[in-house]
Design a protein around this motif. Structure first.
Motif, PDB file in Angstrom:
ATOM      1  N   CYS A  93       0.852  -1.197   0.000  1.00 17.19           N
ATOM      2  CA  CYS A  93       0.000   0.000   0.000  1.00 17.19           C
ATOM      3  C   CYS A  93       0.885   1.243   0.000  1.00 17.19           C
ATOM      4  O   CYS A  93       2.011   1.212   0.493  1.00 17.19           O
ATOM      5  N   ILE A  94       0.360   2.345  -0.504  1.00 21.10           N
ATOM      6  CA  ILE A  94       1.081   3.609  -0.478  1.00 21.10           C
ATOM      7  C   ILE A  94       0.786   4.298   0.856  1.00 21.10           C
ATOM      8  O   ILE A  94      -0.377   4.440   1.245  1.00 21.10           O
ATOM      9  N   VAL A  95       1.866   4.693   1.566  1.00 19.64           N
ATOM     10  CA  VAL A  95       1.679   5.409   2.824  1.00 19.64           C
ATOM     11  C   VAL A  95       0.884   6.676   2.541  1.00 19.64           C
ATOM     12  O   VAL A  95       0.942   7.213   1.436  1.00 19.64           O
ATOM     13  N   ASP A  96       0.130   7.149   3.523  1.00 18.78           N
ATOM     14  CA  ASP A  96      -0.747   8.280   3.231  1.00 18.78           C
ATOM     15  C   ASP A  96      -0.452   9.557   3.990  1.00 18.78           C
ATOM     16  O   ASP A  96      -0.972  10.612   3.638  1.00 18.78           O
ATOM     17  N   GLN A  97       0.383   9.475   5.048  1.00 16.64           N
ATOM     18  CA  GLN A  97       0.655  10.702   5.792  1.00 16.64           C
ATOM     19  C   GLN A  97       1.892  10.553   6.657  1.00 16.64           C
ATOM     20  O   GLN A  97       2.356   9.450   6.927  1.00 16.64           O
ATOM     21  N   VAL A  98       2.405  11.708   7.070  1.00 16.87           N
ATOM     22  CA  VAL A  98       3.485  11.757   8.047  1.00 16.87           C
ATOM     23  C   VAL A  98       2.917  12.542   9.211  1.00 16.87           C
ATOM     24  O   VAL A  98       2.535  13.703   9.075  1.00 16.87           O
ATOM     25  N   LYS A  99       2.822  11.864  10.360  1.00 13.84           N
ATOM     26  CA  LYS A  99       2.172  12.453  11.529  1.00 13.84           C
ATOM     27  C   LYS A  99       2.897  11.947  12.768  1.00 13.84           C
ATOM     28  O   LYS A  99       3.275  10.773  12.837  1.00 13.84           O
ATOM     29  N   ASN A 100       3.063  12.817  13.745  1.00 16.96           N
ATOM     30  CA  ASN A 100       3.729  12.453  15.002  1.00 16.96           C
ATOM     31  C   ASN A 100       5.109  11.843  14.749  1.00 16.96           C
ATOM     32  O   ASN A 100       5.479  10.859  15.367  1.00 16.96           O
ATOM     33  N   GLN A 101       5.829  12.420  13.791  1.00 17.96           N
ATOM     34  CA  GLN A 101       7.178  11.990  13.411  1.00 17.96           C
ATOM     35  C   GLN A 101       7.227  10.537  12.953  1.00 17.96           C
ATOM     36  O   GLN A 101       8.227   9.851  13.124  1.00 17.96           O
ATOM     37  N   GLN A 102       6.139  10.083  12.330  1.00 17.56           N
ATOM     38  CA  GLN A 102       6.076   8.741  11.768  1.00 17.56           C
ATOM     39  C   GLN A 102       5.430   8.787  10.385  1.00 17.56           C
ATOM     40  O   GLN A 102       4.470   9.521  10.165  1.00 17.56           O
ATOM     41  N   ILE A 103       5.973   7.972   9.489  1.00 18.45           N
ATOM     42  CA  ILE A 103       5.367   7.750   8.177  1.00 18.45           C
ATOM     43  C   ILE A 103       4.321   6.660   8.404  1.00 18.45           C
ATOM     44  O   ILE A 103       4.641   5.602   8.939  1.00 18.45           O
ATOM     45  N   GLN A 104       3.065   6.922   8.019  1.00 15.58           N
ATOM     46  CA  GLN A 104       1.977   6.032   8.387  1.00 15.58           C
ATOM     47  C   GLN A 104       1.316   5.375   7.177  1.00 15.58           C
ATOM     48  O   GLN A 104       1.009   6.045   6.198  1.00 15.58           O
ATOM     49  N   CYS A 105       1.118   4.076   7.289  1.00 16.89           N
ATOM     50  CA  CYS A 105       0.421   3.318   6.256  1.00 16.89           C
ATOM     51  C   CYS A 105      -1.029   3.105   6.686  1.00 16.89           C
ATOM     52  O   CYS A 105      -1.272   2.616   7.795  1.00 16.89           O
ATOM     53  N   PRO A 106      -1.993   3.425   5.813  1.00 14.33           N
ATOM     54  CA  PRO A 106      -3.398   3.315   6.191  1.00 14.33           C
ATOM     55  C   PRO A 106      -3.958   1.895   6.144  1.00 14.33           C
ATOM     56  O   PRO A 106      -4.992   1.629   6.730  1.00 14.33           O
ATOM     57  N   CYS A 107      -3.288   0.985   5.480  1.00 14.69           N
ATOM     58  CA  CYS A 107      -3.879  -0.343   5.253  1.00 14.69           C
ATOM     59  C   CYS A 107      -3.899  -1.239   6.483  1.00 14.69           C
ATOM     60  O   CYS A 107      -4.928  -1.801   6.819  1.00 14.69           O
ATOM     61  N   HIS A 108      -2.752  -1.384   7.150  1.00 11.74           N
ATOM     62  CA  HIS A 108      -2.685  -2.319   8.271  1.00 11.74           C
ATOM     63  C   HIS A 108      -1.983  -1.722   9.488  1.00 11.74           C
ATOM     64  O   HIS A 108      -1.603  -2.443  10.405  1.00 11.74           O
ATOM     65  N   GLY A 109      -1.742  -0.397   9.475  1.00  9.05           N
ATOM     66  CA  GLY A 109      -1.226   0.275  10.654  1.00  9.05           C
ATOM     67  C   GLY A 109       0.286   0.318  10.820  1.00  9.05           C
ATOM     68  O   GLY A 109       0.760   0.686  11.886  1.00  9.05           O
ATOM     69  N   SER A 110       1.041  -0.035   9.800  1.00  4.55           N
ATOM     70  CA  SER A 110       2.500   0.052   9.929  1.00  4.55           C
ATOM     71  C   SER A 110       2.923   1.508  10.073  1.00  4.55           C
ATOM     72  O   SER A 110       2.317   2.411   9.494  1.00  4.55           O
ATOM     73  N   ARG A 111       3.976   1.725  10.863  1.00  4.75           N
ATOM     74  CA  ARG A 111       4.532   3.056  11.101  1.00  4.75           C
ATOM     75  C   ARG A 111       6.040   2.963  10.931  1.00  4.75           C
ATOM     76  O   ARG A 111       6.672   1.999  11.373  1.00  4.75           O
ATOM     77  N   PHE A 112       6.607   4.010  10.298  1.00  7.45           N
ATOM     78  CA  PHE A 112       8.034   4.046  10.005  1.00  7.45           C
ATOM     79  C   PHE A 112       8.634   5.347  10.515  1.00  7.45           C
ATOM     80  O   PHE A 112       7.976   6.395  10.480  1.00  7.45           O
ATOM     81  N   GLY A 113       9.890   5.312  10.951  1.00  8.83           N
ATOM     82  CA  GLY A 113      10.579   6.502  11.447  1.00  8.83           C
ATOM     83  C   GLY A 113      10.906   7.469  10.327  1.00  8.83           C
ATOM     84  O   GLY A 113      11.289   7.061   9.237  1.00  8.83           O
ATOM     85  N   ILE A 114      10.780   8.775  10.620  1.00  7.87           N
ATOM     86  CA  ILE A 114      11.040   9.778   9.579  1.00  7.87           C
ATOM     87  C   ILE A 114      12.532   9.971   9.300  1.00  7.87           C
ATOM     88  O   ILE A 114      12.903  10.467   8.244  1.00  7.87           O
ATOM     89  N   ALA A 115      13.397   9.573  10.224  1.00  6.88           N
ATOM     90  CA  ALA A 115      14.833   9.771  10.041  1.00  6.88           C
ATOM     91  C   ALA A 115      15.494   8.641   9.260  1.00  6.88           C
ATOM     92  O   ALA A 115      16.468   8.862   8.547  1.00  6.88           O
ATOM     93  N   ASP A 116      14.940   7.425   9.389  1.00  6.62           N
ATOM     94  CA  ASP A 116      15.612   6.279   8.767  1.00  6.62           C
ATOM     95  C   ASP A 116      14.678   5.290   8.083  1.00  6.62           C
ATOM     96  O   ASP A 116      15.131   4.297   7.521  1.00  6.62           O
ATOM     97  N   GLY A 117      13.371   5.525   8.109  1.00  3.04           N
ATOM     98  CA  GLY A 117      12.415   4.624   7.476  1.00  3.04           C
ATOM     99  C   GLY A 117      12.238   3.308   8.209  1.00  3.04           C
ATOM    100  O   GLY A 117      11.569   2.401   7.714  1.00  3.04           O
TER     101      GLY A 117
END
Length: 145
Positions: A93-117
């Motif tokens: 899925c394509i991530v949909d937003q960057v919020k609370n210093q996390q890259i967020q995926c809308p499909c299943h709730g994965s979250r990634f760090g903005i500094a290193d992914g």
């Protein structure tokens, strides 16, 4: 009477949804998010340098998703830009937003760090692939690795 083999609930739901989409697709085209694997589903990786416009579009401490290009650019600290594939490593899925210093995926709730992914919350199995990003004349240029 024999019992049906036991299967994973996630796989069963995905099979059911993808099968239903295939039935509905007769006579038309239907896209169902989450049917692909981490190597398919969201399109191809951009080739060569991609001009994403002004660096000022990426907020400090946050980021911007460039959905059409399938790229997310973050600015963890002032003037420090990071670029990643916007395609989640879980189901594509394509991530949909960057919020609370996390890259967020809308499909299943994965979250990634903005500094290193890096994966901060699953089910994604691996970090977002990093890209090379530069600022030239005030514009972001990203080169997929």
């Amino acid at each position: 009477m024999s019992e049906a083999p036991e299967s994973s609930p996630t796989a069963s739901r995905r099979t059911l949804l993808c099968g239903a989409a295939a039935v509905l697709a007769v006579g038309g085209t239907v896209a169902v998010s989450g049917c692909g694997s981490s190597s398919s589903g969201a399109g191809s990786t951009p080739k060569g340098p991609v001009d994403l416009g002004p660096a000022s579009a990426v907020p400090e401490g946050g980021g911007t998703v460039f959905r059409e290009q399938k790229i997310v650019v973050t600015q963890p600290a002032a003037g420090q830009y990071k670029a990643f594939s916007a395609k989640c490593t879980h189901a594509g899925c394509i991530v949909d937003q960057v919020k609370n210093q996390q890259i967020q995926c809308p499909c299943h709730g994965s979250r990634f760090g903005i500094a290193d992914g890096a994966v901060q919350d699953g089910p994604a199995p691996s970090p977002l692939p990093a890209y090379t990003v530069t600022v030239e004349g005030g514009n972001l240029k990203v080169t997929p690795s």
